[in-house]
Design a protein around this motif. Structure first.
Motif, short mmCIF file in Angstrom:
data_model
loop_
_atom_site.label_atom_id
_atom_site.label_comp_id
_atom_site.label_asym_id
_atom_site.label_seq_id
_atom_site.Cartn_x
_atom_site.Cartn_y
_atom_site.Cartn_z
N SER A 9 0.87 -1.17 0.00
CA SER A 9 0.00 0.00 0.00
C SER A 9 0.91 1.22 0.00
CB SER A 9 -0.89 0.01 1.24
OG SER A 9 -1.76 -1.09 1.24
N ILE A 10 0.89 1.95 -1.12
CA ILE A 10 1.77 3.10 -1.29
C ILE A 10 0.93 4.33 -1.60
CG2 ILE A 10 3.62 4.09 -2.72
CD1 ILE A 10 4.65 1.22 -3.13
N LYS A 11 1.32 5.46 -1.01
CA LYS A 11 0.63 6.72 -1.30
C LYS A 11 1.65 7.85 -1.35
CE LYS A 11 -0.54 8.19 3.43
NZ LYS A 11 -1.63 8.53 4.35
N LEU A 12 1.25 8.93 -2.01
CA LEU A 12 2.07 10.14 -2.06
C LEU A 12 1.52 11.13 -1.05
CD1 LEU A 12 2.67 10.74 -5.86
CD2 LEU A 12 4.37 10.17 -4.12
N GLU A 13 2.42 11.73 -0.29
CA GLU A 13 2.05 12.76 0.66
C GLU A 13 3.03 13.91 0.44
OE1 GLU A 13 2.39 12.62 5.26
OE2 GLU A 13 0.46 11.70 4.72
N GLY A 14 2.56 14.93 -0.24
CA GLY A 14 3.46 16.00 -0.64
C GLY A 14 4.42 15.45 -1.68
N ASN A 15 5.70 15.57 -1.44
CA ASN A 15 6.69 15.02 -2.37
C ASN A 15 7.31 13.73 -1.85
OD1 ASN A 15 8.14 16.09 -0.27
ND2 ASN A 15 9.64 17.16 -1.55
N ARG A 16 6.67 13.14 -0.83
CA ARG A 16 7.19 11.90 -0.24
C ARG A 16 6.31 10.71 -0.61
NH1 ARG A 16 8.06 12.39 5.98
NH2 ARG A 16 5.81 12.34 5.82
N LYS A 17 6.95 9.60 -0.88
CA LYS A 17 6.24 8.35 -1.13
C LYS A 17 6.24 7.56 0.17
CE LYS A 17 6.64 6.47 -5.28
NZ LYS A 17 7.13 5.63 -6.42
N LEU A 18 5.04 7.13 0.60
CA LEU A 18 4.89 6.39 1.85
C LEU A 18 4.40 4.98 1.58
CD1 LEU A 18 3.05 9.13 3.97
CD2 LEU A 18 5.51 8.70 3.85
N PHE A 20 2.59 1.54 3.68
CA PHE A 20 1.94 1.14 4.92
C PHE A 20 2.55 -0.15 5.42
CE2 PHE A 20 -1.38 -0.69 7.62
CZ PHE A 20 -1.59 0.38 8.48
N ASP A 21 2.97 -0.14 6.68
CA ASP A 21 3.54 -1.33 7.32
C ASP A 21 2.42 -2.02 8.09
OD1 ASP A 21 4.67 -3.06 9.29
OD2 ASP A 21 6.58 -2.03 9.11
N ASP A 22 2.01 -3.20 7.62
CA ASP A 22 0.92 -3.95 8.25
C ASP A 22 1.27 -4.45 9.64
OD1 ASP A 22 -0.93 -3.72 6.19
OD2 ASP A 22 -0.21 -5.52 5.16
N ILE A 23 2.53 -4.63 9.94
CA ILE A 23 2.94 -5.11 11.26
C ILE A 23 2.90 -3.96 12.27
CG2 ILE A 23 4.81 -6.15 12.63
CD1 ILE A 23 3.55 -8.10 10.59
N ARG A 24 3.52 -2.84 11.92
CA ARG A 24 3.54 -1.69 12.84
C ARG A 24 2.30 -0.83 12.74
NH1 ARG A 24 9.50 0.40 11.38
NH2 ARG A 24 8.96 -0.58 9.40
N LYS A 25 1.46 -1.09 11.74
CA LYS A 25 0.20 -0.36 11.53
C LYS A 25 0.41 1.14 11.40
CE LYS A 25 -2.39 -4.03 11.93
NZ LYS A 25 -2.56 -4.79 10.72
N LYS A 26 1.38 1.51 10.52
CA LYS A 26 1.60 2.93 10.29
C LYS A 26 2.25 3.15 8.93
CE LYS A 26 5.96 3.30 12.86
NZ LYS A 26 6.64 3.98 13.95
N TRP A 27 2.11 4.38 8.43
CA TRP A 27 2.72 4.78 7.17
C TRP A 27 4.15 5.20 7.42
CZ3 TRP A 27 0.44 4.03 2.57
CH2 TRP A 27 -0.94 3.80 2.57
N LEU A 28 5.06 4.76 6.54
CA LEU A 28 6.48 5.05 6.66
C LEU A 28 7.01 5.59 5.34
CD1 LEU A 28 7.28 1.60 8.25
CD2 LEU A 28 7.23 3.77 9.48
N VAL A 29 8.05 6.41 5.42
CA VAL A 29 8.69 6.90 4.20
C VAL A 29 9.28 5.69 3.46
CG1 VAL A 29 10.53 8.35 3.25
CG2 VAL A 29 9.18 9.15 5.20
N LEU A 30 9.02 5.63 2.18
CA LEU A 30 9.45 4.49 1.38
C LEU A 30 10.91 4.66 0.94
CD1 LEU A 30 8.71 1.78 0.13
CD2 LEU A 30 7.83 2.99 -1.85
#
Length: 143
Positions: A9-18, A20-30
């Motif tokens: 699961s990847i999304k763009l937030e501003g100029n950053r690509k994030l 989703f980590d299913d284990i930690r349940k949070k979005w992380l910089v890719l």
């Protein structure tokens, strides 16, 4: 590993690509290493049928009084450390030094299996603590 790219699961937030980590349940910089870590998690859970509730990501571990983080640590059914995975970015060549780093992090954990991967190459070893030796395996062990 690339075949799992479409499962991320990847999304763009501003100029950053994030991602989703299913284990930690949070979005992380890719970052490249995070990409490898996420692909490996999908492989371990999807193909190898490892229990997601027995996996930790970037867990703190004390090594010779220094705090370090394991990339992926899998526990067996009795919650004993089972597999330690050290992830590197795809551009990083795997070497004896990479394996030594993982072995160093393993000191206090004493997992039976150690894995290093850059997403393109992966090596898995069974650790024999009695003989103070290891042997490489053809594949990731069954959970």
């Amino acid at each position: 590993m690339e075949r799992f790219s479409n499962k991320l699961s990847i999304k763009l937030e501003g100029n950053r690509k994030l991602v989703f980590d299913d284990i930690r349940k949070k979005w992380l910089v890719l970052q490249p290493e995070e990409f490898v870590r996420q692909l490996l998690l999908h492989f371990l859970i999807g193909d190898m049928k490892y229990n997601r509730n027995r996996i930790t990501v970037e867990r703190g571990v004390s090594v010779n009084y220094d705090q370090r983080r394991t990339d992926i640590l899998v526990f067996d059914r009795d919650m004993r450390p089972f597999l330690l995975v050290e992830c590197k970015a795809p551009r990083v060549s795997l070497s004896t030094d990479t394996f030594r780093q993982a072995a160093h992090y393993n000191g206090p954990l004493r997992v039976p299996y150690l894995m290093i991967s850059n997403g393109r190459e992966s090596y898995v070893a069974a650790i024999d603590y009695t003989a103070e030796d290891y042997r490489f395996l053809p594949s990731v062990p069954e959970w």
